[in-house]
Design an enzyme around this catalytic site. Structure first.
Site, PDB file in Angstrom:
ATOM      1  N   GLY A 101       0.822  -1.207   0.000  1.00 38.50           N
ATOM      2  CA  GLY A 101       0.000   0.000   0.000  1.00 38.50           C
ATOM      3  C   GLY A 101       0.858   1.260   0.000  1.00 38.50           C
TER       4      GLY A 101
ATOM      5  N   GLY B 241       0.520  -1.842   9.602  1.00 37.73           N
ATOM      6  CA  GLY B 241       0.172  -0.417   9.616  1.00 37.73           C
ATOM      7  C   GLY B 241       0.671   0.358   8.412  1.00 37.73           C
TER       8      GLY B 241
ATOM      9  N   ASN C 145      -1.175  -0.498  -5.129  1.00 34.72           N
ATOM     10  CA  ASN C 145      -2.176  -0.511  -4.067  1.00 34.72           C
ATOM     11  C   ASN C 145      -2.129   0.869  -3.397  1.00 34.72           C
ATOM     12  OD1 ASN C 145      -2.816  -1.082  -0.975  1.00 34.72           O
ATOM     13  ND2 ASN C 145      -3.789  -2.715  -2.143  1.00 34.72           N
TER      14      ASN C 145
ATOM     15  N   CYS D 266      -8.035  -1.600   4.690  1.00 35.50           N
ATOM     16  CA  CYS D 266      -6.965  -1.961   5.631  1.00 35.50           C
ATOM     17  C   CYS D 266      -7.467  -1.830   7.075  1.00 35.50           C
ATOM     18  CB  CYS D 266      -5.744  -1.070   5.430  1.00 35.50           C
ATOM     19  SG  CYS D 266      -4.442  -1.473   6.601  1.00 35.50           S
TER      20      CYS D 266
ATOM     21  N   LYS E 125     -10.319  -2.695  -3.661  1.00 34.20           N
ATOM     22  CA  LYS E 125     -10.116  -3.827  -2.744  1.00 34.20           C
ATOM     23  C   LYS E 125     -11.039  -3.690  -1.546  1.00 34.20           C
ATOM     24  CE  LYS E 125      -6.693  -6.655  -0.548  1.00 34.20           C
ATOM     25  NZ  LYS E 125      -5.277  -6.925  -0.489  1.00 34.20           N
TER      26      LYS E 125
ATOM     27  N   ASN F  83      -9.700  -8.448   1.818  1.00 32.44           N
ATOM     28  CA  ASN F  83      -8.596  -8.014   2.663  1.00 32.44           C
ATOM     29  C   ASN F  83      -8.709  -8.803   3.978  1.00 32.44           C
ATOM     30  OD1 ASN F  83      -6.460  -6.529   3.840  1.00 32.44           O
ATOM     31  ND2 ASN F  83      -7.040  -4.722   2.668  1.00 32.44           N
TER      32      ASN F  83
ATOM     33  N   GLY G 270      -4.611 -15.971   5.722  1.00 31.22           N
ATOM     34  CA  GLY G 270      -4.168 -17.365   5.669  1.00 31.22           C
ATOM     35  C   GLY G 270      -5.323 -18.356   5.591  1.00 31.22           C
TER      36      GLY G 270
ATOM     37  N   GLY H  60      -6.265 -16.902   1.861  1.00 33.01           N
ATOM     38  CA  GLY H  60      -5.903 -18.260   2.268  1.00 33.01           C
ATOM     39  C   GLY H  60      -5.542 -19.198   1.142  1.00 33.01           C
TER      40      GLY H  60
HETATM   41  C1  LIG Z   1       1.815  -8.808   6.264  1.00 32.38           C
HETATM   42  C2  LIG Z   1       0.652  -8.380   5.394  1.00 32.38           C
HETATM   43  C3  LIG Z   1       0.626  -7.091   4.857  1.00 32.38           C
HETATM   44  C4  LIG Z   1      -0.458  -6.692   4.055  1.00 32.38           C
HETATM   45  N1  LIG Z   1      -0.461  -5.426   3.513  1.00 32.38           N
HETATM   46  C5  LIG Z   1      -1.487  -5.045   2.706  1.00 32.38           C
HETATM   47  C6  LIG Z   1      -1.485  -3.753   2.078  1.00 32.38           C
HETATM   48  O1  LIG Z   1      -0.557  -2.951   2.205  1.00 32.38           O
HETATM   49  N2  LIG Z   1      -2.572  -3.430   1.291  1.00 32.38           N
HETATM   50  C7  LIG Z   1      -3.625  -4.295   1.085  1.00 32.38           C
HETATM   51  O2  LIG Z   1      -4.579  -3.952   0.379  1.00 32.38           O
HETATM   52  N3  LIG Z   1      -3.621  -5.524   1.634  1.00 32.38           N
HETATM   53  C8  LIG Z   1      -2.589  -5.918   2.433  1.00 32.38           C
HETATM   54  N4  LIG Z   1      -2.596  -7.172   2.988  1.00 32.38           N
HETATM   55  C9  LIG Z   1      -3.730  -8.092   2.712  1.00 32.38           C
HETATM   56  C10 LIG Z   1      -3.399  -9.095   1.594  1.00 32.38           C
HETATM   57  O3  LIG Z   1      -3.108  -8.434   0.387  1.00 32.38           O
HETATM   58  C11 LIG Z   1      -4.574 -10.084   1.401  1.00 32.38           C
HETATM   59  O4  LIG Z   1      -5.721  -9.373   0.995  1.00 32.38           O
HETATM   60  C12 LIG Z   1      -4.930 -10.864   2.670  1.00 32.38           C
HETATM   61  O5  LIG Z   1      -3.765 -11.182   3.407  1.00 32.38           O
HETATM   62  C13 LIG Z   1      -5.714 -12.150   2.357  1.00 32.38           C
HETATM   63  O6  LIG Z   1      -4.952 -13.040   1.573  1.00 32.38           O
HETATM   64  P1  LIG Z   1      -4.081 -14.268   2.218  1.00 32.38           P
HETATM   65  O7  LIG Z   1      -4.981 -14.973   3.193  1.00 32.38           O
HETATM   66  O8  LIG Z   1      -3.672 -15.102   1.064  1.00 32.38           O
HETATM   67  O9  LIG Z   1      -2.906 -13.631   2.925  1.00 32.38           O
HETATM   68  C14 LIG Z   1      -1.533  -7.592   3.795  1.00 32.38           C
HETATM   69  C15 LIG Z   1      -1.477  -8.904   4.333  1.00 32.38           C
HETATM   70  C16 LIG Z   1      -0.412  -9.304   5.132  1.00 32.38           C
HETATM   71  C17 LIG Z   1      -0.392 -10.714   5.673  1.00 32.38           C
END
Ligand SMILES: Cc1cc2nc3c(=O)[nH]c(=O)nc-3n(C[C@H](O)[C@H](O)[C@H](O)COP(=O)(O)O)c2cc1C
Length: 280
Positions: free
Chosen positions: A40, A66, A93, A122, A157, A184, A206, A232
């Site tokens: 982001g 954050g 993003n 977020c 998003k 998200n 996850g 996930g």
């Molecule tokens: C460490 C971390 C940082 C993330 N930072 C952002 C971000 O900056 N902007 C955003 O839209 N989503 C962010 N996400 C969300 C992911 O892009 C994703 O939507 C979310 O983790 C669900 O997918 P997953 O279960 O495969 O991780 C972040 C996720 C994690 C774990």
């Protein structure tokens, strides 16, 4: 290859925002995925939150990063030129604590990328973030104002935290969004029993969130714009389920934190599953 938003992508496996920085460390991976969604980007640089920032739960991860990022100026000057040498599509993003920030960032970046993902979801920031994505009026206003600044694809998003993503998706599309990405992270908390207070409050991601993410993607079927599904996804089978549920492409998040090469494995597995089932 697939065509979405008038753009040709190598494949349907993208990298989700925030888990891979700017894709410059593992170029072999970056160059083989369909697209990368950057961390982001905000108007001003952000240091992010103090530790602990991540905590592993039974079947997922809680993060409270954050939105640490260098800010749009440094991103354009120092990072984007390097990203543009990658052989993949780049979506920035965009995050903001005020509605006006989104359009300013989109305007500053201009046509140097393939598109934008407006992050109104977020859960780890005090202002803006998830609060914008829960309010249809604010969500529509973020999109409509950013729309006036770019002709590039605008993906929004969404969060399913305490709101119906279908309702928000509809107003965003009416305001000019070209696509929707979801989900998200979900609100989550880990308790410190010794100190009798929360150890970390942040976004859950996850395998724990996959069934809910699939449900949300499926709920948005039939809106007439591409849906980028995530939440996930750890295997090609998971990715295939999202495509069946209505996603046009998928994004890999937390799986990369465990194995940076996970997207390559998922691309291979998905190809096998699709061939076996006669899909393209
Ligand atoms: C460490 C971390 C940082 C993330 N930072 C952002 C971000 O900056 N902007 C955003 O839209 N989503 C962010 N996400 C969300 C992911 O892009 C994703 O939507 C979310 O983790 C669900 O997918 P997953 O279960 O495969 O991780 C972040 C996720 C994690 C774990």
């Amino acid at each position: 290859m697939i065509k979405l938003f008038g753009i040709i992508f190598k494949n349907r496996v993208f990298i989700a925002s925030g888990v891979f920085g700017f894709g410059l460390k593992y170029k072999r991976v970056s160059n083989q995925v369909g697209a990368i969604f950057t961390k982001g980007i905000t108007l001003e640089p952000r240091k992010g939150n103090p530790p602990p920032r991540v905590f592993e739960t039974a079947s997922g991860l809680i993060n409270w990063v954050g939105l640490e990022n260098p800010g749009v100026e440094k991103f354009c000057e120092e990072i984007l030129p390097k990203m543009n040498k990658l052989h993949t599509k780049i979506f920035v993003n965009v995050a903001g604590s005020e509605v006006v920030h989104y359009e300013r960032i989109v305007e500053r970046i201009g046509e140097q990328v393939d598109g934008f993902e407006l992050n109104i979801s977020c859960p780890n920031v005090k202002e803006g973030g998830v609060a914008f994505g829960q309010d249809p009026k604010i969500a529509a206003s973020v999109v409509a104002r950013a729309r006036t600044k770019t002709k590039l694809p605008l993906i929004v998003k969404l969060t399913p935290n305490f709101c119906d993503p279908l309702k928000i998706a509809r107003v965003c599309i009416a305001a000019g969004a070209d696509g929707i990405s979801l989900i998200n992270t979900l609100h989550g908390m880990v308790y410190d029993t010794g100190r009798k207070r929360p150890l970390i409050t942040g976004g859950l991601s996850g395998p724990a969130i996959k069934p809910f993410a699939l449900y949300c993607v499926n709920r948005l079927q039939g809106l007439g714009v591409p849906i980028i599904g995530m939440g996930g996804i750890m295997t090609g089978q998971d990715a295939y389920e999202f495509l069946l549920a209505g996603a046009s492409a998928v994004a890999i998040g937390s799986a990369i934190l465990r194995d940076p090469y996970a997207p390559l494995k998922i691309i291979r597995e998905l190809k096998k599953m699709s061939n076996k089932n006669g899909n393209s």
